[in-house]
Scaffold this active site. Sequence first.
Site, PDB file in Angstrom:
ATOM      1  N   GLU A  37       0.839  -1.212   0.000  1.00  0.00           N
ATOM      2  CA  GLU A  37       0.000   0.000   0.000  1.00  0.00           C
ATOM      3  C   GLU A  37       0.867   1.252   0.000  1.00  0.00           C
ATOM      4  O   GLU A  37       1.818   1.354   0.780  1.00  0.00           O
ATOM      5  CB  GLU A  37      -0.886  -0.037   1.236  1.00  0.00           C
ATOM      6  CG  GLU A  37      -2.287   0.453   1.001  1.00  0.00           C
ATOM      7  CD  GLU A  37      -3.066  -0.426   0.036  1.00  0.00           C
ATOM      8  OE1 GLU A  37      -3.087  -0.086  -1.165  1.00  0.00           O
ATOM      9  OE2 GLU A  37      -3.641  -1.430   0.468  1.00  0.00           O
ATOM     10  N   THR A  39       2.880   2.071  -2.190  1.00  0.00           N
ATOM     11  CA  THR A  39       4.196   1.734  -2.742  1.00  0.00           C
ATOM     12  C   THR A  39       4.233   1.976  -4.250  1.00  0.00           C
ATOM     13  O   THR A  39       5.308   2.149  -4.804  1.00  0.00           O
ATOM     14  CB  THR A  39       4.531   0.252  -2.477  1.00  0.00           C
ATOM     15  OG1 THR A  39       3.382  -0.533  -2.775  1.00  0.00           O
ATOM     16  CG2 THR A  39       4.931   0.029  -1.027  1.00  0.00           C
ATOM     17  N   ASP A  40       3.057   1.997  -4.903  1.00  0.00           N
ATOM     18  CA  ASP A  40       3.084   2.069  -6.390  1.00  0.00           C
ATOM     19  C   ASP A  40       3.709   3.369  -6.895  1.00  0.00           C
ATOM     20  O   ASP A  40       4.579   3.352  -7.767  1.00  0.00           O
ATOM     21  CB  ASP A  40       1.713   1.779  -7.033  1.00  0.00           C
ATOM     22  CG  ASP A  40       0.596   2.734  -6.664  1.00  0.00           C
ATOM     23  OD1 ASP A  40       0.805   3.607  -5.782  1.00  0.00           O
ATOM     24  OD2 ASP A  40      -0.498   2.610  -7.263  1.00  0.00           O
ATOM     25  N   ALA A 127     -15.748   2.420  -1.188  1.00  0.00           N
ATOM     26  CA  ALA A 127     -15.332   1.295  -0.339  1.00  0.00           C
ATOM     27  C   ALA A 127     -13.862   0.947  -0.556  1.00  0.00           C
ATOM     28  O   ALA A 127     -13.378  -0.065  -0.062  1.00  0.00           O
ATOM     29  CB  ALA A 127     -16.215   0.079  -0.606  1.00  0.00           C
ATOM     30  N   SER A 130     -11.735   0.373  -5.751  1.00  0.00           N
ATOM     31  CA  SER A 130     -11.377   0.891  -7.074  1.00  0.00           C
ATOM     32  C   SER A 130     -12.519   0.926  -8.066  1.00  0.00           C
ATOM     33  O   SER A 130     -12.384   0.535  -9.227  1.00  0.00           O
ATOM     34  CB  SER A 130     -10.228   0.074  -7.673  1.00  0.00           C
ATOM     35  OG  SER A 130      -9.042   0.405  -7.044  1.00  0.00           O
ATOM     36  N   GLU A 164      -7.126   9.753 -15.006  1.00  0.00           N
ATOM     37  CA  GLU A 164      -7.426  10.055 -13.600  1.00  0.00           C
ATOM     38  C   GLU A 164      -6.464  11.127 -13.068  1.00  0.00           C
ATOM     39  O   GLU A 164      -6.868  12.048 -12.359  1.00  0.00           O
ATOM     40  CB  GLU A 164      -7.344   8.790 -12.751  1.00  0.00           C
ATOM     41  CG  GLU A 164      -7.694   9.063 -11.293  1.00  0.00           C
ATOM     42  CD  GLU A 164      -8.221   7.866 -10.528  1.00  0.00           C
ATOM     43  OE1 GLU A 164      -8.482   6.813 -11.142  1.00  0.00           O
ATOM     44  OE2 GLU A 164      -8.380   7.992  -9.301  1.00  0.00           O
ATOM     45  N   ASP A 176      -4.332   0.261  -9.504  1.00  0.00           N
ATOM     46  CA  ASP A 176      -5.740  -0.110  -9.641  1.00  0.00           C
ATOM     47  C   ASP A 176      -6.105  -0.449 -11.085  1.00  0.00           C
ATOM     48  O   ASP A 176      -6.780  -1.441 -11.361  1.00  0.00           O
ATOM     49  CB  ASP A 176      -6.632   1.028  -9.130  1.00  0.00           C
ATOM     50  CG  ASP A 176      -6.275   1.442  -7.712  1.00  0.00           C
ATOM     51  OD1 ASP A 176      -5.631   0.636  -7.009  1.00  0.00           O
ATOM     52  OD2 ASP A 176      -6.622   2.575  -7.332  1.00  0.00           O
TER      53      ASP A 176
HETATM   54  C1  GLA Z   1      -5.198   4.263  -4.387  1.00  0.00           C
HETATM   55  C2  GLA Z   1      -4.435   4.624  -5.657  1.00  0.00           C
HETATM   56  C3  GLA Z   1      -3.353   3.591  -5.951  1.00  0.00           C
HETATM   57  C4  GLA Z   1      -2.482   3.346  -4.728  1.00  0.00           C
HETATM   58  C5  GLA Z   1      -3.319   3.121  -3.470  1.00  0.00           C
HETATM   59  C6  GLA Z   1      -2.495   3.033  -2.227  1.00  0.00           C
HETATM   60  O1  GLA Z   1      -5.910   3.085  -4.581  1.00  0.00           O
HETATM   61  O2  GLA Z   1      -5.315   4.697  -6.739  1.00  0.00           O
HETATM   62  O3  GLA Z   1      -2.593   3.993  -7.045  1.00  0.00           O
HETATM   63  O4  GLA Z   1      -1.566   4.394  -4.537  1.00  0.00           O
HETATM   64  O5  GLA Z   1      -4.283   4.126  -3.295  1.00  0.00           O
HETATM   65  O6  GLA Z   1      -1.716   1.888  -2.250  1.00  0.00           O
END
Ligand code: GLA
Length: 385
Positions: A37, A39-40, A127, A130, A164, A176
Amino acid sequence: MTGPGAADRAADWFAECYGTEPEGVWHAPGRVNLIGEHTDYNEGFVLPFALGQGVRAAVSRRDDGRLEMHSRQVPASSATVPLSRLAPGSVTGWAAYPAGAAWAIREAGYRVGGASIAIDADLERGAALSSSAALECATALALTELHGLSVPRPELAALARRGENEFVGVPTGIMDQSASLLGRAGQALLLDCRSGQASDVPLDLEAAGLVLLVIDTRVQHALADGRYAARRRACEDAARLLGVPSLRDITDRPGAVQQIADPLLRRRARHVVTENARVLETVGLLRAGEAGRCGPLLTASHASLRDDFEVSWPQADVAVEAAVAGGALGARMTGGGFGGSVIALVEDGASTGVRASASDAFAGRGWPPPRFLDALPSAGARRVR
Ligand code: GLA
């Protein structure tokens, strides 16, 4: 709700909006992030999987150069806009997501024309599963396929993300959209967000005698309120202080975070570094057929998100605690944070106890009851009619 019933329901909604059948219906799933989480956008590792639930886009081409969008979930706010006038900020509300996907595809030089779009979904909004990415991806796939363009899935994910980021204005990472477009049944997706390399990791929960329970805390999650962007900036500041392009560069020397004098930035960086390590450890366990041993890693991830990254919220902390007390092997918040869902890894048969424990904990505090969902790693986006 998946399968032909869902596709037909979307087609019926299209017929209600436009008085005719759609040319096709596309489904894009939501996702659960198992671990990895925040980390992307630090060029690290994530391990999400696609859900069975998601968004359907029933679509037909039209020749007046307009994009018309209706949603069965928000019937009162439809939108129509000429493609030629699409620009960041020109569409607001839910329709900004599909419009942003169309904008990004056209910006990349693909020739997609006008379209009539009717959206239907069986994914709770807010929620943290995504629903926004699913909306972008269903639209992006529909528009490109209808126009006979075969855009490689990773590129399509990048375009949906660009929509986005630049059109809607939320600085998310690539996780996501990748999960929605690249997910496969029975598999989680290990994504190296630096190289872009994606690989499947077996996640056959049923065979392992496990359930991954989603506990929707009923606190609406939103990324557009600035707190997500603030976390991202803190990570960039920490990397700059360390003299590296991104926090990914200290994955192999976690001790480096000690060089950051500012205690807040040090904690933010420590989360990212330790979380990357937890993702790789989880992948090792799953590949060794030891899914049941991932629980403590999930719980450690939650503690790190709560204490070091500070993106948890009271209902998530209580849900995690109650799930573990009720017999879960481990639990954590999933997604961006500040609202949304918790996931709990549960042995088959223990699910009822975990649900009861979470429900009781919420009732005891006078909070609205949590909603539950069994998450099943499912196929990625595709045409369904
Ligand atoms: C959201 C963002 C993702 C990611 C997460 C946290 O879902 O859309 O790109 O950064 O938060 O891990």
